[in-house]
Design a protein around this motif. Structure first.
Motif, PDB file in Angstrom:
ATOM      1  N   GLY A  26       0.744  -1.244   0.000  1.00 59.82           N
ATOM      2  CA  GLY A  26       0.000   0.000   0.000  1.00 59.82           C
ATOM      3  C   GLY A  26       0.771   1.289   0.000  1.00 59.82           C
TER       4      GLY A  26
ATOM      5  N   ASN B 180      -2.193  -2.311   9.890  1.00 53.05           N
ATOM      6  CA  ASN B 180      -2.749  -1.105   9.261  1.00 53.05           C
ATOM      7  C   ASN B 180      -2.004  -0.754   7.979  1.00 53.05           C
ATOM      8  OD1 ASN B 180      -0.684  -0.560  11.183  1.00 53.05           O
ATOM      9  ND2 ASN B 180      -1.173   1.612  11.174  1.00 53.05           N
TER      10      ASN B 180
ATOM     11  N   ASN C  74      -2.490  -1.138   3.481  1.00 52.58           N
ATOM     12  CA  ASN C  74      -3.544  -0.821   2.528  1.00 52.58           C
ATOM     13  C   ASN C  74      -3.574  -1.874   1.416  1.00 52.58           C
ATOM     14  OD1 ASN C  74      -5.592   0.460   1.157  1.00 52.58           O
ATOM     15  ND2 ASN C  74      -4.242   1.963   0.180  1.00 52.58           N
ATOM     16  N   PRO C  75      -4.489  -2.836   1.442  1.00 50.48           N
ATOM     17  CA  PRO C  75      -5.604  -2.937   2.379  1.00 50.48           C
ATOM     18  C   PRO C  75      -5.145  -3.413   3.759  1.00 50.48           C
ATOM     19  CG  PRO C  75      -5.573  -4.858   0.965  1.00 50.48           C
ATOM     20  CD  PRO C  75      -4.515  -3.931   0.441  1.00 50.48           C
ATOM     21  N   PRO C  76      -5.914  -3.115   4.796  1.00 49.26           N
ATOM     22  CA  PRO C  76      -5.546  -3.568   6.133  1.00 49.26           C
ATOM     23  C   PRO C  76      -5.690  -5.081   6.269  1.00 49.26           C
ATOM     24  CG  PRO C  76      -7.705  -2.510   6.165  1.00 49.26           C
ATOM     25  CD  PRO C  76      -7.141  -2.299   4.792  1.00 49.26           C
ATOM     26  N   THR C  77      -4.989  -5.644   7.221  1.00 50.55           N
ATOM     27  CA  THR C  77      -5.005  -7.091   7.423  1.00 50.55           C
ATOM     28  C   THR C  77      -6.203  -7.455   8.287  1.00 50.55           C
ATOM     29  OG1 THR C  77      -2.592  -6.915   7.444  1.00 50.55           O
ATOM     30  CG2 THR C  77      -3.526  -9.066   7.938  1.00 50.55           C
TER      31      THR C  77
ATOM     32  N   ALA D 201      -5.984 -11.145   3.028  1.00 52.31           N
ATOM     33  CA  ALA D 201      -4.962 -10.106   3.220  1.00 52.31           C
ATOM     34  C   ALA D 201      -3.781 -10.657   4.014  1.00 52.31           C
ATOM     35  CB  ALA D 201      -5.571  -8.903   3.930  1.00 52.31           C
TER      36      ALA D 201
ATOM     37  N   GLY E 221      -8.467   4.955   8.781  1.00 49.17           N
ATOM     38  CA  GLY E 221      -9.349   3.985   8.149  1.00 49.17           C
ATOM     39  C   GLY E 221     -10.391   3.467   9.122  1.00 49.17           C
TER      40      GLY E 221
END
Length: 445
Positions: free
Chosen positions: A67, A94, A96-99, A104, A154
């Protein structure tokens, strides 16, 4: 894997310092002996009486992958980490995308398997929408579960009391918390903006994100953990007041533990005058009295672990005004050298530093066969060279992708001569060994 023989080491391990040789075979420590004369290996290293320590295991880093390739990646930051004596890291969710999903998590593991030069683990994130996924996690597949009980970006801020109670009651593994009370911070940001506009001075950061904001949130986390029997690990304690929440004594007797970060041990609010937003971080670096109380709490075992919270941003971002300058600073490359200044100053015994950066981390997170120099364990270690005259940090190439360090004007009494990761040379005499490949951490839960 090539065999490695380290001679003339001053080993620091499990509360002891002693002279020994170390033989590494097939990635593991085969033998630690007072003399391995006559033995040979593919790689022979003479420690020349310098310290050999278990590699630091960093329990929280932000490597920004995926990210934010303009700030960092697993490839760049893991290389900076081994240069700083860190052999294993656990990355925060945190990104992008978050886990927040299993997909993810799998993606981050795949990225690390390709490019990480250090051993790796990943924390799973919590939002107001993914409690079902969290409750079904396999504890062996994540290093921990991270909840932001304070300001975050987010959708990772969890401030719904019912969701928090469910999380503390049902988290299947160790729960990590970032504790700051968001409503108080927001109120103070508005008040300070009314006085200063956008140009709030950097030294006001610890007054906006003050002791009370930390204590309100951390005391809530501890009370919830006691109520539900949660395995809780409170991250980056920054105030003397919060220390009363945690018990002193051996970590093995605790279900609630606490971490302190290098920057909260090494900087205080006097440093904003020269470093400004370069040391802006959350929670904020606070007073000299807070710093000194945190240092003493390591000796009493009220604080159990030292991490970095490595969180790089670009130099240009950090030059913006207060409301835009992001929080976080890059620390992994100078992790052990900076912390060893506490040893040089007589603040901490070296054995205590090793306990807080290696042994205790392995024990708290149940990491299999790492964190100690023991025969049969994975060979994760670092050779630390002592200097009579401090060495200027400015002479080092900065390996973190952001290209800067808050220690630029510092000089340290110790440098990292060699770092061995899972039995492979990762860093030696100022050079990254590019073909080294870190391994996934295994959690014995």
């Amino acid at each position: 894997m090539k065999s490695i023989l380290i001679r003339n080491a001053r080993v620091v391990n499990e509360g002891l310092e002693f002279d020994a040789d170390i033989r590494i075979l097939n990635g593991r420590i085969q033998q630690i002996s007072s003399s391995l004369q006559g033995r040979h290996a593919d790689i022979n290293l003479d420690a020349n009486g310098h310290f050999v320590l278990p590699g630091m295991i960093d329990d929280q880093v932000h490597f920004r992958d995926p990210g934010s390739p303009n700030k960092a990646s697993i490839a760049t930051e893991s290389r900076a980490a081994v240069a700083g004596g860190i052999t294993s890291f656990m990355d925060m969710p945190n990104t992008n995308p978050p886990t927040l999903t299993l997909a993810a998590l799998a993606d981050k593991k795949s990225r690390a398997a390709i490019c990480s030069i250090a051993n790796y683990g990943f924390h799973f994130g919590v939002s107001n929408e993914n409690l079902g996924t969290v409750a079904q996690l396999d504890p062996r597949e994540v290093s921990g579960v991270k909840v932001f009980m304070g300001a975050s970006t987010g959708n990772m801020l969890v401030d719904d009391p019912v969701i928090l109670e469910n999380l503390f009651a049902n988290c299947p593994t160790i729960l990590l918390t970032h504790c700051e009370y968001t409503p108080r911070i927001r109120e103070r940001e508005i008040a300070w903006s009314a006085q200063f506009g956008d140009e709030i001075p950097a030294d006001q950061h610890p007054l906006i994100r003050d002791e009370e904001a930390c204590y309100q949130s951390s005391s809530l986390a501890v009370s919830l953990a006691k109520r539900f029997g949660t395995q809780l690990h409170v991250l980056h304690i920054s105030t003397a007041r919060e220390l009363a929440l945690f018990e002193s004594g051996p970590m093995r007797d605790k279900s609630i533990t606490a971490e302190v970060c290098a920057h909260h041990l090494l900087f205080d609010d006097r440093d904003y005058a020269t470093l400004g937003h370069l040391i802006k971080c959350n929670p904020a670096i606070k007073t000299q009295a807070d710093k000194e109380a945190l240092q003493r709490a390591l000796l009493s075992n009220a604080l159990d672990i030292i991490g970095t919270d490595h969180a790089p941003h670009t130099w240009e971002e950090k030059q913006q005004h207060y409301m835009k300058a992001p929080s976080g600073l890059p620390l992994v490359q100078h992790a052990l050298p900076s912390l060893l200044e506490l040893v040089s100053a007589g603040v901490l015994p070296l054995t205590t530093l090793v306990e807080k950066t290696s042994h205790a981390v392995a024990d708290r997170f149940a990491i299999e066969q790492r964190g100690y120099l023991r025969e049969g364990y994975w060979a994760d270690l670092t050779i630390v060279k002592r200097h009579a005259t401090p060495q200027a940090v400015a002479k080092d190439p900065i390996l973190a992708h952001c290209g800067w360090t808050p220690f630029q004007q510092h000089a340290f009494h110790h440098t990292i001569e060699t770092t061995v990761v899972s039995g492979q040379l990762a860093w030696h005499q100022g050079e990254i060994i590019q073909h080294c490949q870190g391994l996934p951490l295994r959690f014995n839960r």
